[in-house]
Design a protein around this motif. Structure first.
Motif, PDB file in Angstrom:
ATOM      1  N   UNK A  73       0.876  -1.172  -0.083  1.00  0.00           N
ATOM      2  CA  UNK A  73       0.020  -0.129   0.019  1.00  0.00           C
ATOM      3  C   UNK A  73       0.805   1.208   0.011  1.00  0.00           C
ATOM      4  N   UNK A  74       1.713   1.384   0.810  1.00  0.00           N
ATOM      5  CA  UNK A  74       2.721   2.428   1.031  1.00  0.00           C
ATOM      6  C   UNK A  74       3.409   2.664  -0.473  1.00  0.00           C
ATOM      7  N   UNK A  75       3.898   1.480  -1.273  1.00  0.00           N
ATOM      8  CA  UNK A  75       4.501   1.537  -2.648  1.00  0.00           C
ATOM      9  C   UNK A  75       3.677   2.361  -3.648  1.00  0.00           C
ATOM     10  N   UNK A  76       2.321   1.672  -3.356  1.00  0.00           N
ATOM     11  CA  UNK A  76       1.200   2.206  -4.355  1.00  0.00           C
ATOM     12  C   UNK A  76       1.070   3.811  -4.172  1.00  0.00           C
ATOM     13  N   UNK A  77       0.708   4.287  -3.095  1.00  0.00           N
ATOM     14  CA  UNK A  77       0.161   5.414  -2.603  1.00  0.00           C
ATOM     15  C   UNK A  77       1.448   6.399  -2.754  1.00  0.00           C
ATOM     16  N   UNK A  78       2.601   5.913  -2.376  1.00  0.00           N
ATOM     17  CA  UNK A  78       3.750   6.832  -2.384  1.00  0.00           C
ATOM     18  C   UNK A  78       4.319   7.036  -3.848  1.00  0.00           C
ATOM     19  N   UNK A  79       4.261   6.081  -4.602  1.00  0.00           N
ATOM     20  CA  UNK A  79       4.845   6.286  -6.085  1.00  0.00           C
ATOM     21  C   UNK A  79       3.603   6.516  -7.155  1.00  0.00           C
ATOM     22  N   UNK A  80       2.570   6.818  -6.753  1.00  0.00           N
ATOM     23  CA  UNK A  80       1.547   7.314  -7.550  1.00  0.00           C
ATOM     24  C   UNK A  80       1.114   6.318  -8.651  1.00  0.00           C
ATOM     25  N   UNK A  81       0.969   4.950  -8.411  1.00  0.00           N
ATOM     26  CA  UNK A  81       0.729   3.904  -9.401  1.00  0.00           C
ATOM     27  C   UNK A  81      -0.853   4.198  -9.515  1.00  0.00           C
ATOM     28  N   UNK A  82      -1.256   3.844 -10.791  1.00  0.00           N
ATOM     29  CA  UNK A  82      -2.677   4.471 -11.111  1.00  0.00           C
ATOM     30  C   UNK A  82      -3.490   3.196 -10.403  1.00  0.00           C
ATOM     31  N   UNK A  84      -7.740   2.573  -9.385  1.00  0.00           N
ATOM     32  CA  UNK A  84      -9.359   3.024  -9.369  1.00  0.00           C
ATOM     33  C   UNK A  84      -9.632   3.381  -7.998  1.00  0.00           C
ATOM     34  N   UNK A  85      -9.163   2.861  -6.522  1.00  0.00           N
ATOM     35  CA  UNK A  85      -9.734   3.058  -5.383  1.00  0.00           C
ATOM     36  C   UNK A  85      -9.038   4.204  -4.810  1.00  0.00           C
ATOM     37  N   UNK A  86      -9.357   4.679  -3.710  1.00  0.00           N
ATOM     38  CA  UNK A  86      -8.943   5.985  -3.201  1.00  0.00           C
ATOM     39  C   UNK A  86      -8.131   5.414  -2.132  1.00  0.00           C
ATOM     40  N   UNK A  87      -6.698   5.675  -1.968  1.00  0.00           N
ATOM     41  CA  UNK A  87      -5.948   4.747  -1.012  1.00  0.00           C
ATOM     42  C   UNK A  87      -5.548   5.835  -0.038  1.00  0.00           C
ATOM     43  N   UNK A  88      -6.267   7.210   0.034  1.00  0.00           N
ATOM     44  CA  UNK A  88      -6.346   7.869   1.293  1.00  0.00           C
ATOM     45  C   UNK A  88      -7.207   7.256   2.385  1.00  0.00           C
ATOM     46  N   UNK A  89      -7.878   6.378   1.737  1.00  0.00           N
ATOM     47  CA  UNK A  89      -8.829   5.733   2.658  1.00  0.00           C
ATOM     48  C   UNK A  89      -8.647   4.107   3.077  1.00  0.00           C
ATOM     49  N   UNK A  90      -7.317   3.734   3.056  1.00  0.00           N
ATOM     50  CA  UNK A  90      -7.025   2.383   3.307  1.00  0.00           C
ATOM     51  C   UNK A  90      -7.417   1.688   4.440  1.00  0.00           C
ATOM     52  N   UNK A  91      -8.257   0.758   4.460  1.00  0.00           N
ATOM     53  CA  UNK A  91      -8.807   0.307   5.834  1.00  0.00           C
ATOM     54  C   UNK A  91      -8.121  -1.275   5.794  1.00  0.00           C
ATOM     55  N   UNK A  92      -6.905  -1.407   5.848  1.00  0.00           N
ATOM     56  CA  UNK A  92      -6.409  -2.697   6.250  1.00  0.00           C
ATOM     57  C   UNK A  92      -6.525  -2.931   7.775  1.00  0.00           C
ATOM     58  N   UNK A  93      -7.035  -3.832   8.308  1.00  0.00           N
ATOM     59  CA  UNK A  93      -6.705  -4.201   9.576  1.00  0.00           C
ATOM     60  C   UNK A  93      -6.189  -5.630   9.760  1.00  0.00           C
ATOM     61  N   UNK A  94      -5.153  -5.699  10.343  1.00  0.00           N
ATOM     62  CA  UNK A  94      -4.237  -6.896  10.599  1.00  0.00           C
ATOM     63  C   UNK A  94      -4.929  -7.952  11.331  1.00  0.00           C
TER      64      UNK A  94
END
Length: 452
Positions: A431-440, A442-452
């Protein structure tokens, strides 16, 4: 024992086309844009059945129309003998639903729909036996303002889809009384030129002479152009309404051409009629048509209720989108999960579900009929999937409680394009790689909802 006879291959019905996965991104882009644009104007979606009583269309469209006479798929219900029809258009169905469920009891309604329609006609480019339409119906509005709003909504949709080669044609067909006066003179005019009328025109001469104005027959063009114009028969109210539509469009810089030959074959239209047309689709140049239909609800047994709407052909618009030259990417996933061995497979299912919970699109490699289970074959599929990352789990990773994350789209020579990550940290890392490097994505990763 003799060899079993090979089953005969069944193919689809001519003119009713499959929409294959390669085409899905274009359809999704169009549908999502439509949903966004119509919602921004306050339109609410309505879904009506594709099968309606045959009488609905015979009454609404008029018995002497091509649709009712020869294009409808009609049948008798074998259970109860009801006469039913696959909908050839959806305005009648939406109005039927609005009347049946009393939708306008608390005020006017802005409604829209999308779905398949059915007409038995010769299939050709942009014209199919099962085709799809998007339509909007503004029910309960009286003034020219809503007519103009519907037109402007179409213009916004073309702009958002990046389509520029579509132009607006506009006309007014007045009210029934005005059309009747015009009809008398029109029939008299055509009878004076009967030798120039083709078979269709002769059939329509007394039943539906307005449709003759819409002919595409080149040998009739000059004669039809000189026919009496309905605009000259408009009374004060109809003329004021038409001028009101034009005033709003001009004020908002929406270009249009007044086309006095623009008419409607359906009996329920009145006053404003409009079409959006293009030269890019050959003879099927109309991509959207609409207008006002104030008499329709009363024709269906309701109180007099004004209304206005449009319908657009989805397949024709998709043709224009393809012709515009824009590239529409195939469906892509974010992560492809590669695994080898039973223990690795079980771990892969756990990790794939965690990644999906975080809002990512994940393809987990599964066994297939044509093999492809080796690491090399799986990585080839991972690369072909369009995924940004492959997550790899083998026996060594299971033992070490890790996974390998490979950047599939890293630039050549880039450092650290493959790293080993603790199993419980894989989701956060990806998730950090996708958000941090601007990979295209469809979902809005400002609202990542992962719970371990």
């Amino acid at each position: 024992m003799s060899e079993q006879k090979k089953a005969e291959k069944i193919v689809g019905v001519k003119g009713m086309n499959d929409i294959l996965p390669a085409d899905a991104p274009l359809w999704e882009l169009f549908e999502n844009t439509v949903h966004s644009v119509l919602k921004s104007y306050g339109f609410q979606q309505i879904r009506t059945p594709i099968v309606e009583p045959t009488a609905l269309f015979a009454r609404g469209l008029g018995a002497v129309t091509d649709i009712v006479e020869k294009e409808m798929y009609s049948f008798t219900d074998s259970m109860n003998g009801d006469q039913l029809t696959l909908r050839p258009e959806n305005t009648a169905g939406v109005v039927r639903a609005a009347l049946e469920h009393n939708l306008t009891y608390d005020g006017p309604k802005r409604l829209w729909y999308v779905g398949p329609m059915f007409r038995h006609e010769r299939p050709q480019r942009g014209r199919y036996r099962q085709f799809h339409q998007v339509g909007a119906e503004a029910v309960g509005f009286t003034g020219p303002d809503v007519d103009a709003e519907l037109i402007m909504m179409c213009q916004r949709l073309w702009d958002d889809l990046g389509l520029s080669d579509i132009r607006l044609e506009l006309n007014s067909i007045g009210n029934a009384e005005e059309r009747n006066k015009h009809r008398v003179d029109l029939i008299a005019y055509f009878e004076q030129h009967k030798e120039l009328l083709d078979t269709d025109a002769q059939r329509r001469l007394h039943a539906n002479p307005l449709r003759i104005l819409d002919t595409k027959n080149p040998t009739m063009q000059e004669m039809v152009n000189a026919a009496p114009k309905l605009l000259d028969y408009l009374g004060e109210e109809s003329r004021a309404h038409f001028e009101g539509v034009q005033k709003i469009l001009n004020h908002n810089n929406i270009p249009f051409t007044i086309n006095p030959r623009l008419v409607r074959g359906m009996d329920y239209y009145n006053r404003t009629v409009f079409e959006w047309v293009t030269d890019q689709l050959g003879s099927q140049g109309t991509v959207c048509g609409g207008g006002r239909y104030d008499p329709l609800i009363e024709m269906f047994g309701g109180k007099p209720t004004p209304a206005c709407g449009f319908a657009m052909g989805v397949e024709r618009i998709l043709e224009l989108m393809k012709a515009s030259g824009e590239q529409y990417a195939p469906n892509q996933c974010d992560v492809y999960v590669v695994h080898q061995g039973e223990a690795a497979q079980l771990q892969s299912f756990v990790l794939a579900e965690r990644l999906r919970t975080a809002g990512l699109d994940v393809v987990l490699h599964c066994a297939s009929a044509n093999g492809g289970g080796s690491f090399k074959a799986q990585m080839k599929r991972a690369d072909g999937s369009g995924a940004a990352f492959a997550v790899i789990i083998g026996e060594d990773e299971v033992t070490a409680n890790t996974a390998v994350v490979k950047h599939l789209r890293a630039e050549e020579g880039a450092e650290q394009n493959q790293v080993s990550v603790e199993f419980d940290a894989v989701v956060d890392y990806v998730v950090d790689q996708i958000v941090g490097h601007g990979h295209d994505h469809d979902h809005d990763h400002d609202h990542v909802h992962y719970h371990p």
